[in-house]
Design a protein around this motif. Sequence first.
Motif, mmCIF file in Angstrom:
data_model
loop_
_atom_site.group_PDB
_atom_site.id
_atom_site.type_symbol
_atom_site.label_atom_id
_atom_site.label_comp_id
_atom_site.label_asym_id
_atom_site.label_seq_id
_atom_site.Cartn_x
_atom_site.Cartn_y
_atom_site.Cartn_z
ATOM 1 N N LEU A 175 0.634 -1.231 0.170
ATOM 2 C CA LEU A 175 0.070 0.200 0.105
ATOM 3 C C LEU A 175 0.943 1.427 0.113
ATOM 4 C CD1 LEU A 175 -2.628 -1.183 2.562
ATOM 5 C CD2 LEU A 175 -2.936 -0.722 0.206
ATOM 6 N N GLN A 176 1.858 1.136 0.633
ATOM 7 C CA GLN A 176 2.888 2.315 0.801
ATOM 8 C C GLN A 176 3.609 2.612 -0.459
ATOM 9 O OE1 GLN A 176 5.342 1.148 4.187
ATOM 10 N NE2 GLN A 176 4.003 2.411 5.420
ATOM 11 N N GLN A 177 3.887 1.349 -1.271
ATOM 12 C CA GLN A 177 4.314 1.547 -2.478
ATOM 13 C C GLN A 177 3.611 2.135 -3.508
ATOM 14 O OE1 GLN A 177 5.399 -2.413 -4.257
ATOM 15 N NE2 GLN A 177 6.079 -1.694 -6.048
ATOM 16 N N ALA A 178 2.475 1.722 -3.577
ATOM 17 C CA ALA A 178 1.160 2.388 -4.472
ATOM 18 C C ALA A 178 1.104 3.863 -4.019
ATOM 19 C CB ALA A 178 -0.208 1.546 -4.006
ATOM 20 N N LEU A 179 0.902 4.204 -2.760
ATOM 21 C CA LEU A 179 0.753 5.602 -2.352
ATOM 22 C C LEU A 179 2.118 6.256 -2.805
ATOM 23 C CD1 LEU A 179 -0.500 7.867 -0.958
ATOM 24 C CD2 LEU A 179 0.772 7.282 1.213
ATOM 25 N N THR A 180 3.298 5.875 -2.958
ATOM 26 C CA THR A 180 4.498 6.734 -3.689
ATOM 27 C C THR A 180 4.391 6.502 -5.002
ATOM 28 O OG1 THR A 180 5.958 5.740 -1.847
ATOM 29 C CG2 THR A 180 6.906 6.361 -4.046
ATOM 30 N N ALA A 181 3.560 5.572 -5.846
ATOM 31 C CA ALA A 181 3.398 5.704 -7.178
ATOM 32 C C ALA A 181 2.300 6.766 -7.495
ATOM 33 C CB ALA A 181 2.943 4.462 -7.569
ATOM 34 N N GLU B 282 1.706 9.310 -5.817
ATOM 35 C CA GLU B 282 2.407 10.686 -5.570
ATOM 36 C C GLU B 282 3.150 11.335 -6.486
ATOM 37 O OE1 GLU B 282 4.126 10.162 -1.827
ATOM 38 O OE2 GLU B 282 2.612 10.741 -0.692
ATOM 39 N N ALA B 283 3.898 10.452 -7.099
ATOM 40 C CA ALA B 283 4.644 10.477 -8.367
ATOM 41 C C ALA B 283 3.905 10.825 -9.404
ATOM 42 C CB ALA B 283 5.708 9.307 -8.500
ATOM 43 N N LYS C 42 3.686 14.467 -11.853
ATOM 44 C CA LYS C 42 3.617 14.462 -13.398
ATOM 45 C C LYS C 42 2.382 15.242 -13.982
ATOM 46 C CE LYS C 42 4.275 10.154 -14.055
ATOM 47 N NZ LYS C 42 4.710 8.837 -15.005
ATOM 48 N N LEU C 43 1.277 14.865 -13.307
ATOM 49 C CA LEU C 43 -0.006 15.544 -13.893
ATOM 50 C C LEU C 43 0.190 16.917 -13.620
ATOM 51 C CD1 LEU C 43 -2.448 12.925 -12.472
ATOM 52 C CD2 LEU C 43 -1.987 13.416 -14.998
ATOM 53 N N GLN C 44 0.494 17.372 -12.514
ATOM 54 C CA GLN C 44 0.715 18.568 -11.955
ATOM 55 C C GLN C 44 1.555 19.437 -12.981
ATOM 56 O OE1 GLN C 44 1.789 18.693 -8.166
ATOM 57 N NE2 GLN C 44 -0.404 18.583 -7.274
ATOM 58 N N GLN C 45 2.802 18.921 -13.301
ATOM 59 C CA GLN C 45 3.677 19.426 -14.412
ATOM 60 C C GLN C 45 2.980 19.585 -15.559
ATOM 61 O OE1 GLN C 45 5.728 20.808 -11.906
ATOM 62 N NE2 GLN C 45 7.433 20.303 -13.517
ATOM 63 N N ALA C 46 2.434 18.510 -16.013
ATOM 64 C CA ALA C 46 1.759 18.508 -17.372
ATOM 65 C C ALA C 46 0.839 19.589 -17.433
ATOM 66 C CB ALA C 46 1.343 17.311 -17.593
ATOM 67 N N HIS C 47 -0.031 19.804 -16.371
ATOM 68 C CA HIS C 47 -0.998 20.607 -16.396
ATOM 69 C C HIS C 47 -0.611 22.179 -16.392
ATOM 70 C CE1 HIS C 47 -5.256 22.032 -15.407
ATOM 71 N NE2 HIS C 47 -4.692 22.854 -14.592
ATOM 72 N N ALA C 48 0.428 22.465 -15.785
ATOM 73 C CA ALA C 48 0.919 23.833 -15.820
ATOM 74 C C ALA C 48 1.634 23.942 -17.104
ATOM 75 C CB ALA C 48 1.857 23.631 -14.521
ATOM 76 N N SER C 49 2.538 22.889 -17.627
ATOM 77 C CA SER C 49 3.100 23.031 -18.913
ATOM 78 C C SER C 49 2.427 23.467 -19.881
ATOM 79 C CB SER C 49 3.958 21.763 -19.209
ATOM 80 O OG SER C 49 4.706 21.856 -20.431
ATOM 81 N N ALA C 50 1.066 22.588 -20.237
ATOM 82 C CA ALA C 50 0.137 22.969 -20.941
ATOM 83 C C ALA C 50 -0.495 24.494 -20.936
ATOM 84 C CB ALA C 50 -0.940 21.945 -20.950
ATOM 85 N N ALA C 51 -0.779 24.661 -19.702
ATOM 86 C CA ALA C 51 -1.334 26.259 -19.371
ATOM 87 C C ALA C 51 -0.017 27.241 -19.969
ATOM 88 C CB ALA C 51 -1.428 26.663 -18.224
ATOM 89 N N GLU C 52 1.191 27.050 -19.713
ATOM 90 C CA GLU C 52 2.096 27.929 -20.087
ATOM 91 C C GLU C 52 2.151 27.862 -21.693
ATOM 92 O OE1 GLU C 52 5.243 30.545 -20.017
ATOM 93 O OE2 GLU C 52 3.771 30.184 -18.748
ATOM 94 N N GLU D 13 -2.089 2.992 -15.766
ATOM 95 C CA GLU D 13 -1.465 2.222 -15.203
ATOM 96 C C GLU D 13 -1.510 2.211 -13.748
ATOM 97 O OE1 GLU D 13 2.667 2.343 -16.599
ATOM 98 O OE2 GLU D 13 2.174 1.213 -18.409
ATOM 99 N N VAL D 14 -1.617 3.581 -13.248
ATOM 100 C CA VAL D 14 -1.840 3.834 -11.829
ATOM 101 C C VAL D 14 -3.451 3.628 -11.400
ATOM 102 C CG1 VAL D 14 -2.408 5.567 -10.240
ATOM 103 C CG2 VAL D 14 -0.168 5.623 -11.621
ATOM 104 N N VAL D 15 -4.339 3.614 -12.241
ATOM 105 C CA VAL D 15 -5.392 3.233 -11.968
ATOM 106 C C VAL D 15 -5.742 1.539 -11.775
ATOM 107 C CG1 VAL D 15 -7.826 3.164 -13.062
ATOM 108 C CG2 VAL D 15 -6.484 5.325 -13.211
ATOM 109 N N LEU D 16 -4.813 1.275 -12.838
ATOM 110 C CA LEU D 16 -5.050 -0.386 -12.777
ATOM 111 C C LEU D 16 -4.307 -0.862 -11.406
ATOM 112 C CD1 LEU D 16 -4.041 -1.485 -16.561
ATOM 113 C CD2 LEU D 16 -6.292 -1.528 -15.132
#
Length: 283
Positions: A202-208, A210-211, A215-225, A266-269
């Motif tokens: 479960l902790q391994q999944a939580l780390t995944a 968070e990672a 990535k999603l936050q970076q992509a969201h900000a990059s698309a906006a920029e 993959e994260v959803v799976l």
Amino acid sequence: MAQQNNGCGIGCGGLLALVALGFVLAYWHFFLIAAVLVAAIAAVVYAALLHNQQQLKLLMQQVEQRFRHDPCMVQQRFGAIDSLNVAGDLYTPRINVVCRTLDSDSNYRHSSVISTSINPPVERSRLRAASGVTTWLQSAGISLLDDLSVEAKAVRAAMACLKERHWTADALTKLAGLTSALVETLEKAEGNELLESAIPQLQQALTAFEAEEYKLQQAHASAAEMLRKLNDFLSVPASIRPILNFDLDQLFDPQRFSDLEQSFSEVVLLNDAFRQLSEDRLA
């Protein structure tokens, strides 16, 4: 005297009715033939109109497949063709052209829909040629951009960035729900012998998770920029844009979005797998 005139009028009216009835009875077959002819002509006209409508729909489907998502200018705004479909009735067919335009007021972070209803060209064969479609749309105030122009490339990139920005926002919302459920499960696992053995996983999944969130936050900000930059570029006077030398393909990589979608799936799976594991242990 008035009563005599009234009686005469009624009598004359009755006589005329009898004469008319006799005429109809005498020539009923002619009236029947005329009615049949009228019905047949109406059926032929209806069939012809229906056939024309079906042909127009088929033709517009081909046009839509060819021009959908093509960059354009409508009402002095950059956008892309979203759909073309047949509307109206059999007698007065119309074509609804829907364009999705970029909102410069928000640095292209939002889009609007502009729908235009126009008559199909009298010569339907014009819709079979790209030049004919271009001229027909232009007559309705919709100008298709040259596919090789920097404006067309910029609009395509803006539409892709807008899609990525909306998708990442939805993915972040969904991931927040998954992370919350995972954290709740971890809290329940402490001191629960049925779940303690799954804590490392479960902790391994939580780390995944968070990672993936990062990535999603970076992509969201990059698309906006990127949308802001594209807005600035397309705001430059048209006479200046052609001399601006840059490679748009280096600034925007469509493969990045595909990789992001794959990573998130993959994260959803992974979440589904751990949820099933938790349910099996509690069963």
